[in-house]
Design a protein around this motif. Structure first.
Motif, short mmCIF file in Angstrom:
data_model
loop_
_atom_site.label_atom_id
_atom_site.label_comp_id
_atom_site.label_asym_id
_atom_site.label_seq_id
_atom_site.Cartn_x
_atom_site.Cartn_y
_atom_site.Cartn_z
N LYS A 275 0.85 -1.19 0.00
CA LYS A 275 0.00 0.00 0.00
C LYS A 275 0.89 1.24 0.00
CE LYS A 275 -3.91 -2.26 0.40
NZ LYS A 275 -4.94 -2.28 -0.68
N THR A 276 0.54 2.21 -0.85
CA THR A 276 1.38 3.40 -0.99
C THR A 276 0.54 4.68 -0.90
OG1 THR A 276 1.19 3.49 -3.40
CG2 THR A 276 2.96 2.13 -2.48
N VAL A 277 1.23 5.80 -0.78
CA VAL A 277 0.57 7.10 -0.71
C VAL A 277 1.51 8.15 -1.28
CG1 VAL A 277 1.40 7.63 1.62
CG2 VAL A 277 -0.70 8.67 0.79
N ALA A 286 -4.27 9.92 4.56
CA ALA A 286 -3.38 8.77 4.73
C ALA A 286 -3.87 7.91 5.89
CB ALA A 286 -1.95 9.26 5.00
N LYS A 289 -6.72 5.76 4.81
CA LYS A 289 -6.26 4.62 4.01
C LYS A 289 -5.69 3.53 4.90
CE LYS A 289 -3.76 3.59 -0.26
NZ LYS A 289 -3.03 4.17 -1.41
N LEU A 290 -4.95 3.92 5.93
CA LEU A 290 -4.41 2.95 6.88
C LEU A 290 -5.54 2.20 7.58
CD1 LEU A 290 -1.52 5.03 8.52
CD2 LEU A 290 -1.23 2.93 7.19
N SER A 293 -7.37 -0.20 5.28
CA SER A 293 -6.56 -1.37 4.90
C SER A 293 -6.18 -2.22 6.11
CB SER A 293 -5.27 -0.89 4.20
OG SER A 293 -5.59 -0.13 3.05
N GLN A 297 1.48 1.00 8.32
CA GLN A 297 2.43 1.82 7.58
C GLN A 297 2.04 1.91 6.11
OE1 GLN A 297 3.31 -1.33 8.62
NE2 GLN A 297 4.83 -1.18 10.25
N LEU A 298 2.43 3.03 5.51
CA LEU A 298 2.30 3.21 4.07
C LEU A 298 3.64 3.66 3.52
CD1 LEU A 298 -1.02 5.30 3.90
CD2 LEU A 298 -0.76 2.93 3.12
N ALA A 300 5.60 5.96 1.14
CA ALA A 300 5.32 7.26 0.51
C ALA A 300 6.16 7.43 -0.75
CB ALA A 300 5.62 8.38 1.50
N VAL A 309 8.51 6.32 4.70
CA VAL A 309 7.39 5.61 5.32
C VAL A 309 6.62 6.56 6.24
CG1 VAL A 309 6.76 3.75 6.92
CG2 VAL A 309 8.61 3.40 5.26
N HIS A 311 3.97 6.19 9.35
CA HIS A 311 3.48 5.19 10.30
C HIS A 311 2.29 5.76 11.06
CE1 HIS A 311 3.41 2.28 13.60
NE2 HIS A 311 4.30 1.55 12.93
#
Length: 321
Positions: A275-277, A286, A289-290, A293, A297-298, A300, A309, A311
């Motif tokens: 998973k990204t942002v 963000a 989204k966390l 999901s 962490q995402l 970036a 990252v 968190h």
């Protein structure tokens, strides 16, 4: 000692009386309200709001709401106005006076001075036969049947009605001005509210370390990287591109699956398609989204490149959550 049931009964009665009064304001709205909004919108000056007693406190709150939603406003106590503070009102200002009866001595003394200065006057009152209602250029009706006070004395329902009509006025002006969330952020830069409106992933990532390993990195080195960077995750890189992540959870799953981990590499235990942002994303988005999901962490990215990252603990520390 009074029992809980009787206490709750009083509280519920109070709220029922006040909510009914506010609901009844809907039928009291007329073209006078619309004209007042339009005049303020086109005015080159500020909105000066005045009152006495509890109405003065409500006036101060309305001023705060107007200022925070894009309409410049100033508070002037009606009693102080006739003792030197009348200079608060400038040539292009619009004056709003709040009074339940519309006949309080301080308001009656103030009205002729406003008329002499030729400022437009908006009256907020429940008494259409009052001096305030008759002298105002626009009248915002706030009639209430009774106060929530059993003696019908303490200003309760009437001040709730004043507050509500002030909010209606402010929100009309906000929407007609096209006042956006980014505009709102300019007026609320502090605290968690401000951060929700302006804090971006880039502001957080820059303060974190940037964990990353190659796909052929040994599991031992992967664990060291995750531990040293203290984010519970590391990106897995192949030929300069992110191909996966290894998280604390991946490590635990690996230990339950393999008896011998000496020959394993990052590629063997990583989670593909992480998973990204984007770094320009608002931190509050963000966080959403966390949460959706179910992860912590995402990764970036900035212009398609791995930037670090974010968190969930970062967002908690910033007061976003």
């Amino acid at each position: 000692m009074n029992d809980a049931k009787s206490i709750l009964s009083i509280a519920k009665r109070t709220l029922e009386i006040e909510s009914k009064a506010i609901f009844n304001l809907i039928d009291q709205l007329d073209e006078q309200f619309a004209h007042a909004v339009q005049y303020i919108l086109e005015s080159k000056g500020r909105v000066v709001v005045s009152g006495v007693g509890k109405s003065a406190i409500v006036a101060s709150k309305i001023v705060a709401t107007l200022n925070s939603t894009g309409t410049p406003a100033s508070f002037m106590h009606a009693a102080d106005a006739i003792h030197g503070d009348l200079g608060t009102i400038q040539d292009d200002d619009v004056v709003i006076c709040l009074s339940k009866s519309g006949n309080t001595p301080e308001i009656k003394a103030l009205l002729p001075l406003i008329k002499i200065a030729k400022n437009k006057l908006i009256g907020v009152t429940g008494n259409m036969d009052s001096v305030l209602a008759k002298q105002a250029d626009f009248v915002l009706k706030t009639y209430v049947e009774k106060e929530a006070c059993p003696n019908d004395l303490a200003p309760t329902t009437s001040t709730s009605a004043q507050m509500a009509i002030g909010d209606a006025l402010a929100i009309c002006l906000l929407e007609l001005r096209g006042f956006s969330s980014s505009d709102f952020a300019k007026y609320h830069p502090g605290g968690s509210l401000g951060k929700k409106l302006y804090l971006r992933v880039a502001d957080i990532v820059v303060n974190n370390q940037k964990p990353q390993v190659d796909i052929n990195t040994s599991v031992k080195e992967v664990i060291v990287e995750i531990s040293e960077k203290m984010l519970g995750v590391t990106a897995v890189i192949n030929e300069g591109k992110v191909v996966g992540v290894v998280t604390d959870g991946d490590i635990r799953r690996m230990l339950s699956k393999y008896d011998n981990i000496s020959g394993l590499t990052a590629q063997d235990i990583m989670t593909s398609n992480p998973k990204t942002v984007d770094v320009d994303t608002l931190a509050v988005k963000a966080l959403k989204k966390l949460q959706e999901s179910g992860i912590s962490q995402l990764l970036a990215f900035e212009n398609g490149n791995y930037a670090g990252v974010v968190h969930i603990h970062n967002l908690i520390n910033e007061g976003i959550l």
